[in-house]
Design a protein around this motif. Structure first.
Motif, PDB file in Angstrom:
ATOM      1  N   LEU A  32      40.932  42.897  36.302  1.00 18.38           N
ATOM      2  CA  LEU A  32      40.416  41.791  35.330  1.00 18.38           C
ATOM      3  C   LEU A  32      41.251  41.610  34.078  1.00 18.38           C
ATOM      4  O   LEU A  32      40.932  40.627  33.106  1.00 18.38           O
ATOM      5  CB  LEU A  32      39.128  42.082  34.846  1.00 18.38           C
ATOM      6  CG  LEU A  32      37.997  42.182  35.837  1.00 18.38           C
ATOM      7  CD1 LEU A  32      36.631  42.786  35.249  1.00 18.38           C
ATOM      8  CD2 LEU A  32      37.664  40.849  36.526  1.00 18.38           C
ATOM      9  N   TYR A  68      35.899  33.972  34.414  1.00 14.94           N
ATOM     10  CA  TYR A  68      37.162  34.335  34.488  1.00 14.94           C
ATOM     11  C   TYR A  68      38.314  33.414  34.158  1.00 14.94           C
ATOM     12  O   TYR A  68      39.242  33.669  33.530  1.00 14.94           O
ATOM     13  CB  TYR A  68      37.765  34.766  35.941  1.00 14.94           C
ATOM     14  CG  TYR A  68      38.914  35.551  36.222  1.00 14.94           C
ATOM     15  CD1 TYR A  68      39.047  37.016  36.199  1.00 14.94           C
ATOM     16  CD2 TYR A  68      40.102  34.754  36.313  1.00 14.94           C
ATOM     17  CE1 TYR A  68      40.053  37.686  36.451  1.00 14.94           C
ATOM     18  CE2 TYR A  68      41.265  35.479  36.442  1.00 14.94           C
ATOM     19  CZ  TYR A  68      41.516  36.655  36.398  1.00 14.94           C
ATOM     20  OH  TYR A  68      42.494  37.702  36.597  1.00 14.94           O
ATOM     21  N   HIS A  69      38.011  32.127  34.347  1.00 14.62           N
ATOM     22  CA  HIS A  69      38.625  30.978  34.173  1.00 14.62           C
ATOM     23  C   HIS A  69      38.164  30.164  32.697  1.00 14.62           C
ATOM     24  O   HIS A  69      38.877  29.167  32.466  1.00 14.62           O
ATOM     25  CB  HIS A  69      38.639  29.894  35.386  1.00 14.62           C
ATOM     26  CG  HIS A  69      39.199  30.323  36.272  1.00 14.62           C
ATOM     27  ND1 HIS A  69      38.848  30.053  37.647  1.00 14.62           N
ATOM     28  CD2 HIS A  69      40.541  31.234  36.555  1.00 14.62           C
ATOM     29  CE1 HIS A  69      39.355  30.849  38.804  1.00 14.62           C
ATOM     30  NE2 HIS A  69      40.439  31.457  38.217  1.00 14.62           N
ATOM     31  N   SER A 120      42.082  37.656  32.485  1.00  9.13           N
ATOM     32  CA  SER A 120      41.332  37.017  32.157  1.00  9.13           C
ATOM     33  C   SER A 120      41.023  37.224  30.617  1.00  9.13           C
ATOM     34  O   SER A 120      40.630  38.422  30.395  1.00  9.13           O
ATOM     35  CB  SER A 120      39.934  37.185  32.953  1.00  9.13           C
ATOM     36  OG  SER A 120      38.860  36.519  32.397  1.00  9.13           O
ATOM     37  N   TRP A 177      40.715  28.943  29.935  1.00  6.85           N
ATOM     38  CA  TRP A 177      41.447  28.031  30.233  1.00  6.85           C
ATOM     39  C   TRP A 177      40.654  26.504  30.290  1.00  6.85           C
ATOM     40  O   TRP A 177      41.153  25.571  29.446  1.00  6.85           O
ATOM     41  CB  TRP A 177      42.007  27.864  31.685  1.00  6.85           C
ATOM     42  CG  TRP A 177      43.246  27.062  32.099  1.00  6.85           C
ATOM     43  CD1 TRP A 177      44.265  26.887  31.937  1.00  6.85           C
ATOM     44  CD2 TRP A 177      42.898  25.728  32.730  1.00  6.85           C
ATOM     45  NE1 TRP A 177      44.880  25.731  32.598  1.00  6.85           N
ATOM     46  CE2 TRP A 177      44.233  25.247  32.997  1.00  6.85           C
ATOM     47  CE3 TRP A 177      41.384  25.002  33.170  1.00  6.85           C
ATOM     48  CZ2 TRP A 177      43.924  23.789  33.565  1.00  6.85           C
ATOM     49  CZ3 TRP A 177      41.793  23.773  33.768  1.00  6.85           C
ATOM     50  CH2 TRP A 177      42.986  23.188  34.058  1.00  6.85           C
TER      51      TRP A 177
END
Length: 375
Positions: A254, A160-161, A257, A164
């Motif tokens: 979601l 999800y991250h 993301s 980043w």
């Protein structure tokens, strides 16, 4: 005790083993019939992974621990042999089929290096990498049974991250291709084997036949996975998809993301796990390990170890760390180290260096967290 007394127990065991074989064949046949031949073959490959890893006691975390603590090289040498055998087939195959077959390729970046270090530490805390946690859970190990669902949750959170983290900086994807790439890869593996042998304790350099056989069989299964799926053997992605499906089923969104809004991820989250390659081999791996454990002892779970409460808390935290860090590192011992190096990705080498360094920390932490069984 008479032979007559023993006969029923022996007959029951034969019956149990027959049911295990029949169940495995029936599962492969069912997937083949209702989903497709490719998916049935991948389930069979996954079962093979589980049977080889559990049946021949081939692993990753344990051999690293043995090398660090006792300078016993056999397990690591078997890993290197298996990777070399896969590389001999996979690097030329990928080079000759661009766009049809892909490797386990990923960029080397800050998040990748840090994730590999954390993963190396966490896997020594629970004594299981990605495949090891699945195998141990399948064979009834209580620590891995607890760690596995949190591994999946961590994998989902890491995915999800992921964008980043990768935006913090990374090199372009660097791969070794063609005959020259294969030669460099094999030379690197030979050099690694030389270092392992140089550091080995006297009288420990022989590799048991069991591990040699496991290395050959594992390599054959990994090549089959590549040929059938068009992608290398991986573990972590499938676990993250399972948790993502659960998140969506509970009403989660979601859309925030970048990873899970990519077309490929959307298709996998919305599709069946029986059409997701990594999920199929993960399921097969767990089932294969379960089958071997049940074949051996006829029991479904190992005895619960006498660990303090902090050990079970540490297992949950380590499980989350395994999942999260492996997504940042673009794989575990299988997806990054094994498949990465075997398909020519330089991130596999960087992953190995950082994860092996992290293993020292994990080995130091394990007894301090109460995860050494009481005698």
């Amino acid at each position: 005790m008479t032979a007559a007394t023993l006969a029923p127990a022996g007959g029951a065991r034969i019956g149990t083993r027959g049911l295990l074989v029949a169940a495995g064949l029936a599962a492969v046949a069912a997937v083949t019939l209702f989903v497709g031949a490719r998916f049935g073959m991948l389930l069979a490959v996954g079962l093979g992974f589980g049977i080889v890893l559990e049946g021949l006691r081939f692993g990753f975390a344990g051999p690293w621990r043995a090398m660090i603590l006792r300078r016993e090289p056999a397990g690591m040498l078997a890993q290197i042999l298996a990777i070399a055998l896969v590389a001999i087939v996979s690097i030329p195959l990928i080079s000759s089929h661009p766009g049809e077959i892909g490797g386990a390729q990923a960029p080397i970046g800050w998040a990748m290096l840090g994730g590999a270090f954390v993963f190396g530490a966490a896997m020594q805390v629970v004594l299981g990498c990605g495949s090891g946690t699945l195998v141990n859970a399948g064979s009834g190990n209580p620590v891995s049974l607890l760690a596995l669902p949190f591994f999946a949750i961590g994998s989902f959170a890491g995915a999800y991250h992921l964008i980043w983290w990768t935006d913090l900086g990374a090199l372009p994807i660097l791969t070794l291709t063609g005959g020259a790439g294969l030669a460099v890869t094999l030379a690197g593996l030979a050099g690694l084997a030389g270092i392992v042998l140089w550091r080995a304790a006297p009288g420990t350099r022989a590799v048991p036949r069991r591990l040699l056989l496991a290395a050959v069989l594992l390599a054959a299964l990994a090549v089959a996975n590549l040929a059938i799926a068009g992608q290398p053997w991986g573990v972590v992605y499938g676990l993250g998809i399972w948790a993502a499906k659960g998140f969506v089923a509970l009403g989660g969104d979601l859309s925030g993301s970048a990873f899970f809004t990519a077309p490929g991820s959307v298709a996998r989250v919305n599709g069946s796990i029986l059409t997701d390659y990594s999920s199929l081999t993960d399921i097969g791996l767990i089932a294969g390990a379960f089958g071997v454990a049940a074949w051996r002892r006829g029991a479904l779970a190992a005895p619960l170890p006498r660990y303090p409460a902090r050990a079970w808390i540490a297992t949950v935290v380590a499980g989350l760390a395994l999942g999260y860090s492996s997504r940042l590192a673009f794989g575990c011992n299988v997806g990054a180290f094994f498949s990465g190096i075997a398909t020519g990705s330089l991130h596999g080498w960087a992953w190995f260096v950082m994860a092996f360094a992290g293993a020292y920390l994990g080995i130091w932490l394990r007894p301090r967290l109460g995860l050494e069984a009481r005698t």
